[in-house]
Scaffold this motif. Sequence first.
Motif, PDB file in Angstrom:
ATOM      1  N   ILE A  48       0.853  -1.181   0.000  1.00  0.00           N
ATOM      2  CA  ILE A  48       0.000   0.000   0.000  1.00  0.00           C
ATOM      3  C   ILE A  48       0.886   1.227   0.000  1.00  0.00           C
ATOM      4  O   ILE A  48       1.677   1.457   0.903  1.00  0.00           O
ATOM      5  CB  ILE A  48      -0.929  -0.016   1.218  1.00  0.00           C
ATOM      6  CG1 ILE A  48      -1.814  -1.266   1.152  1.00  0.00           C
ATOM      7  CG2 ILE A  48      -1.763   1.238   1.281  1.00  0.00           C
ATOM      8  CD1 ILE A  48      -2.778  -1.386   2.292  1.00  0.00           C
ATOM      9  N   THR A  67      -5.670  -7.641  -4.773  1.00  0.00           N
ATOM     10  CA  THR A  67      -5.023  -6.540  -5.492  1.00  0.00           C
ATOM     11  C   THR A  67      -4.443  -7.040  -6.809  1.00  0.00           C
ATOM     12  O   THR A  67      -4.447  -8.240  -7.096  1.00  0.00           O
ATOM     13  CB  THR A  67      -3.903  -5.936  -4.616  1.00  0.00           C
ATOM     14  OG1 THR A  67      -2.900  -6.931  -4.381  1.00  0.00           O
ATOM     15  CG2 THR A  67      -4.460  -5.458  -3.281  1.00  0.00           C
ATOM     16  N   VAL A  77      -9.365  -4.634  -5.906  1.00  0.00           N
ATOM     17  CA  VAL A  77      -8.948  -3.248  -6.157  1.00  0.00           C
ATOM     18  C   VAL A  77      -7.799  -3.258  -7.152  1.00  0.00           C
ATOM     19  O   VAL A  77      -7.125  -4.272  -7.353  1.00  0.00           O
ATOM     20  CB  VAL A  77      -8.510  -2.549  -4.856  1.00  0.00           C
ATOM     21  CG1 VAL A  77      -9.660  -2.435  -3.875  1.00  0.00           C
ATOM     22  CG2 VAL A  77      -7.332  -3.284  -4.210  1.00  0.00           C
ATOM     23  N   ASN A  97      -4.459  -0.876  -7.758  1.00  0.00           N
ATOM     24  CA  ASN A  97      -3.628   0.189  -7.194  1.00  0.00           C
ATOM     25  C   ASN A  97      -2.746   0.810  -8.268  1.00  0.00           C
ATOM     26  O   ASN A  97      -2.589   0.277  -9.374  1.00  0.00           O
ATOM     27  CB  ASN A  97      -2.760  -0.358  -6.064  1.00  0.00           C
ATOM     28  CG  ASN A  97      -3.588  -0.859  -4.888  1.00  0.00           C
ATOM     29  OD1 ASN A  97      -4.628  -0.279  -4.581  1.00  0.00           O
ATOM     30  ND2 ASN A  97      -3.137  -1.933  -4.266  1.00  0.00           N
ATOM     31  N   ILE A 145      -8.303   6.284  -9.270  1.00  0.00           N
ATOM     32  CA  ILE A 145      -9.624   5.723  -8.970  1.00  0.00           C
ATOM     33  C   ILE A 145     -10.496   5.699 -10.226  1.00  0.00           C
ATOM     34  O   ILE A 145     -11.250   4.749 -10.464  1.00  0.00           O
ATOM     35  CB  ILE A 145     -10.292   6.549  -7.858  1.00  0.00           C
ATOM     36  CG1 ILE A 145      -9.534   6.362  -6.534  1.00  0.00           C
ATOM     37  CG2 ILE A 145     -11.752   6.157  -7.684  1.00  0.00           C
ATOM     38  CD1 ILE A 145     -10.060   7.201  -5.400  1.00  0.00           C
ATOM     39  N   GLU A 201      -9.318   2.912 -12.306  1.00  0.00           N
ATOM     40  CA  GLU A 201      -9.719   1.646 -11.685  1.00  0.00           C
ATOM     41  C   GLU A 201     -11.178   1.330 -12.003  1.00  0.00           C
ATOM     42  O   GLU A 201     -11.532   0.179 -12.332  1.00  0.00           O
ATOM     43  CB  GLU A 201      -9.519   1.726 -10.160  1.00  0.00           C
ATOM     44  CG  GLU A 201      -9.972   0.477  -9.394  1.00  0.00           C
ATOM     45  CD  GLU A 201      -9.990   0.711  -7.895  1.00  0.00           C
ATOM     46  OE1 GLU A 201      -9.614  -0.221  -7.143  1.00  0.00           O
ATOM     47  OE2 GLU A 201     -10.402   1.811  -7.450  1.00  0.00           O
ATOM     48  N   THR A 215     -11.664   0.767  -4.829  1.00  0.00           N
ATOM     49  CA  THR A 215     -11.141   1.413  -3.617  1.00  0.00           C
ATOM     50  C   THR A 215     -12.237   2.140  -2.849  1.00  0.00           C
ATOM     51  O   THR A 215     -12.298   2.082  -1.623  1.00  0.00           O
ATOM     52  CB  THR A 215     -10.015   2.377  -3.997  1.00  0.00           C
ATOM     53  OG1 THR A 215      -9.008   1.665  -4.724  1.00  0.00           O
ATOM     54  CG2 THR A 215      -9.403   2.994  -2.765  1.00  0.00           C
TER      55      THR A 215
END
Length: 628
Positions: free
Chosen positions: A14, A124, A153, A155, A171, A174, A191
């Motif tokens: 992260i 992830t 998610v 990243n 985002i 994503e 997210t």
Amino acid sequence: MHLQFLLTFCDMSIATFCGSLTNTERCVIVSQGISDEPIHLKIFSPHVVNLTLVDLPGITKVPVGDQPKDIELQIRELILKYISNPNCIILAVTAANTDMATSEALKVAREVDPDGRRTLAVVTKLDLMDAGTDAMDVLMGRVIPVKLGLIGVVNRSQLDINNKKCVADSIRDEHAFLQKKYPSLANRNGTKYLARTLNRLLMHHIRDCLPELKTRINVLAAQYQSLLSSYGEPVEDMSSTLLQLITKFATEYCNTIEGTAKYIETAELCGGARICYIFHETFGRTLESVDPLGGLTTIDVLTAIRNATGPRPALFVPEVSFELLVKRQVKRLEEPSLRCVELVHEEMQRIIQHCSNYSTQELLRFPKLHDAIVEVVTSLLRKRLPVTNEMVHNLVAIELAYINTKHPDFADACGLMNNNIEEQRRNRMRELPSAVPRDKSLKGPGGQLVSPTEQPPAEGDGPKVCGMAGGAQGEQEGGSGTWRGMLKKGDEGQGEDKTKPQSSVLASPQKGYAVNLLDVPVPVARKLSAREQRDCEVIECLIKSYFLIVRKNIQDSVPKAVMHFLVNHVKDSLQSELVGQLYKPALLDDLLTESEDMAQRRNEAADMLKALQKASHVIAEIRETHLW
């Protein structure tokens, strides 16, 4: 107590927390590898939800560089330390391009949460999966079922971070990726959805655990408040504090004796109850177990009667023998009476320790004051002990000083005894042969008068005198067991006396030598005559009757003397004695010196109490919020 709930990560990928690397380098020694000291990082933004996250290191299998060989064990213990808390929610992060069955994060989470009630899985790197593969089965929960759900998610990559790609663009990209690859699951992944889910889980978890937390905080606060009260406040006015402690100890000591103490023992008798038990059970039973005729044989009684008659035979039983013997028996009551005083003294000594342990906890703050109080009370009890013993000794001496044969109870006993003797006399008269005239006087051989209560002597016996003196004189003048009979045997050269044991045979003196009367043994092992037996029974009956009267007096007067001279005197003079001995300006600083660790424990208890009160205030401010 930790008031936040932990959302635990098991991955170091992260990017939000990568900036803490320099802080880690400052806290961790290079050769050590890791440290369990937390690094606090607070992020404030109007566009994020309230969360408390704890980022844990990923599990390292192989040491790299200068990492210790047991780096895997250290990291595992660090992770278990946090996720074992039943109030935390575990966020297990796993890459989508790896096999979920080999996920180390899910494995560790299942060890502490086998039912999966507080585990949320995050997948992830959905965009890095091999061509022709997808994570549909994983996101649908068909591979590894997790009760709190499984969220995917995407990243930012390291290139995006290097190019300073903003979070908003990340985002947006994503969301576009999820709509393209997983259109049916796009609204339940990403997210933003993960943040809302975490916030909802946290609020639900707080609401479920809030009642228990309130109860635990209130209980701990009450415990620490009581502990702090036992430590007492720092001493400001020494004179007032010392006087207060002395007064409280004296009051608790007296209340323990009276039975009104705040702390009452349930395991054993203590204080006044034990003193009462000593008086009426221990002392009373001991006196009742004393035999009125204990240590006194019939020969002793007969010897006392003979010694009291002197050189002349007595017509009646001498009163001096009764007085001599009854004093001897009454004297035996002195030892258990003094033992009663000793037992009460020991119990009053035990009350000091009882008050120190249960009633006056403040004394534990000042060990020197406690020792001084114990010394003063012990000294007071020690001073009263000889006075009380002397009084008890005088009570027995008073009974010995005057034998009151006019005592009403004793007079009644004598009357009853005389009636019994008269009844026995009448029975003996009825048993006389019919040839003997039943008159006031009878004539025996030789024309001498014989009392109706006496049998006329048989032929061959020595002469006897009528009346009560006849038996005594006859014993000395005739018969083989008397002085004159033994001397006559010595003159005639007879070898033994048939009425006494073989061991008491008197050797005949040689002719021409005078007989030494002091060498003649007194016959003790022979059968008593009727007159002797009757006299001994009379004395024994009188002794027993009078002994019971004296024992009743002693059983009543000794507890009263102990209460007056020892118990009540100590109760009345305890506080004045303590004030007089301890309440002095020169002793204040020394007596009120606290123990070394008392101040430290008081400060720790005060700090903990403040923290608990603050936590209770925070919980009280939490409002019921409608959760979607």
